[in-house]
Design a protein around this motif. Structure first.
Motif, PDB file in Angstrom:
ATOM      1  N   VAL A 164      -1.117  -8.031  -3.329  1.00 22.20           N
ATOM      2  CA  VAL A 164      -1.002  -7.988  -1.869  1.00 22.20           C
ATOM      3  C   VAL A 164      -2.358  -7.736  -1.232  1.00 22.20           C
ATOM      4  N   GLU A 195      -4.278  -9.891   1.628  1.00 18.82           N
ATOM      5  CA  GLU A 195      -4.571  -9.326   2.936  1.00 18.82           C
ATOM      6  C   GLU A 195      -6.054  -9.417   3.283  1.00 18.82           C
ATOM      7  N   HIS A 237       4.695  -4.298   0.294  1.00 23.06           N
ATOM      8  CA  HIS A 237       3.742  -4.099   1.394  1.00 23.06           C
ATOM      9  C   HIS A 237       4.276  -3.062   2.381  1.00 23.06           C
ATOM     10  N   HIS A 274       0.457   2.563   0.956  1.00 19.60           N
ATOM     11  CA  HIS A 274       1.149   1.290   0.772  1.00 19.60           C
ATOM     12  C   HIS A 274       1.573   1.125  -0.680  1.00 19.60           C
ATOM     13  N   VAL A 301      -3.928  -1.003   1.636  1.00 14.10           N
ATOM     14  CA  VAL A 301      -3.266  -1.800   0.602  1.00 14.10           C
ATOM     15  C   VAL A 301      -4.117  -1.835  -0.669  1.00 14.10           C
TER      16      VAL A 301
END
Length: 395
Positions: free
Chosen positions: A108, A112, A87, A83, A188
């Motif tokens: 991000v 998340e 995103h 990632h 991520v």
């Protein structure tokens, strides 16, 4: 000169820069997938086949595409799929792992993880301490295995099979499995990456692997380095282009531009930016060139403002409703049509009516279609995001 005494860089010069820096003109083609990714900064990795197709379009020896790309991704580990910006899953040089994570991933990732914990709490699922235990156990299992599917990890850590209700009472309610959501968060966060697919290079089913070890960089410094690399490959670009490609706030883009000493230039769209020392005239390719680029190709998707290489009237045929580009045909820096593969493996293409090309262009495009067919063979390619012209041609 343009407005404010800045040098004006017109569409024709921008297309010349694109031809060489994006490795599309014949003489500019690369010797390896690492050179391709390094020149472009990142390749869109959401559609596995698109990575190989983007590399193959730019390799001097296209016959090496599959073997060399898989070597770089899975054997040498010189390229990584994880990632990154907006995103989205990208493939980029492994050396950029720390830069991409610090510049775009951390914000991000925090969002998340918070979203996952909130969803679990609303469903009455176990708490953050439980999730941390499961995460640590899963990462340890992955380290032992080297690479593993989510199902394999769940055999080692059964709590990954736990399910919880999502958005109960709403039209999009459903049941989520901890493994699916947690592995996405870990991706991520830069802790796991996409590994070797379960099938061929076109397969969307993949294994997970531990992320390459990387230092924790200062976010501002990482953003400056990522922007410097991208402007070197894609400049000039407007502030809107930069915000769109990075997914950053306008204040972050402006801070990074200042940090690298970017130079302002005049574009048809307004003010653009290049890296320091890059505002002067740029040489173009020595010969005309054609290219067949895949869906989600980083050149076709590289800028938010695209009129200088893509006529607005062509977009409805070449993009889906979410803004994803399909396979495109290029002639001398402009998108002039699209291509597809039929069920029998044949590569077919079409120059759209509004694109003005001659016989030389059509001959060069046909040569590129044969070049693509020579290494793809009968391997079936269906873009993950279908577009009107691609559907029509492949029928």
């Amino acid at each position: 000169m343009g407005e404010g005494g800045r040098r004006h860089i017109g569409a024709a010069e921008r297309r010349d820069r694109l031809a060489l820096r994006q490795r599309l003109a014949g003489a500019a083609r690369a010797g390896s997938p690492e050179e391709v990714a390094g020149s472009l900064v990142a390749l869109h990795g959401t559609d596995p086949a698109a990575v190989h197709l983007a590399v193959g379009a730019r390799l001097a020896d296209a016959a090496k595409t599959v073997g060399e790309t898989e070597r770089a991704l899975y054997d040498d580990g010189s390229l990584v799929r994880m990632h990154g910006m907006r995103h989205t899953v990208f493939v980029f040089p492994t050396e950029l792992t720390a830069v991409v994570h610090a510049s775009t991933g951390r914000t991000v990732a925090a969002r998340e993880r918070a979203k996952l914990l909130k969803n679990m709490a609303e469903a009455g699922a176990p708490d953050a301490a439980w999730l941390t235990e499961v995460e640590e156990s899963a990462l340890a299992a992955l380290a032992r295995r080297g690479q593993a599917t989510a199902a394999e990890l769940a055999r080692d850590e059964p709590r990954l099979k736990e399910q919880f209700a999502y958005a109960a009472g709403k039209s999009y309610e459903g049941v989520h499995t901890v493994s699916t959501r947690l592995l996405k968060v870990l991706g991520v966060e830069g802790k796991v990456v996409r590994g070797r697919p379960l099938g061929s290079w076109t397969s969307s089913q993949f294994r997970w692997a531990p992320a390459p070890r990387h230092p924790e960089l200062d976010p501002g410094e990482a953003q400056a380095e990522l922007l410097r690399r991208w402007l070197t490959a894609c400049g000039p670009a407007t502030e809107d282009d930069l915000r769109w490609w990075t997914g950053w706030r306008v204040t972050e883009v402006r801070r990074a531009l200042t940090a690298i000493g970017a130079e302002a230039v005049s574009l048809d769209e307004g003010t653009g930016y290049v890296v320091a020392g890059d505002a002067g005239p740029a040489a173009g390719p020595a010969e005309p060139w054609a290219a067949l680029l895949p869906a989600l190709d980083p050149t076709a998707m590289g800028w938010q403002q695209r009129d200088w290489y893509l006529a607005p009237q062509l977009r409805s045929r070449l993009f889906d409703r979410s803004g994803n580009v399909g396979p495109t045909v290029w002639w001398n820096g402009r998108v002039v049509g699209g291509w597809a593969q039929r069920a029998d493996g044949e590569i077919v293409w079409r120059v759209l009516d509004d694109a003005d090309v001659g016989r030389d262009a059509e001959a060069a495009i046909e040569t590129e279609a044969r070049r693509l067919s020579s290494w793809v063979g009968t391997t079936r390619i269906t873009p993950r995001f279908r577009t009107p012209l691609e559907r029509e041609l492949s029928a």
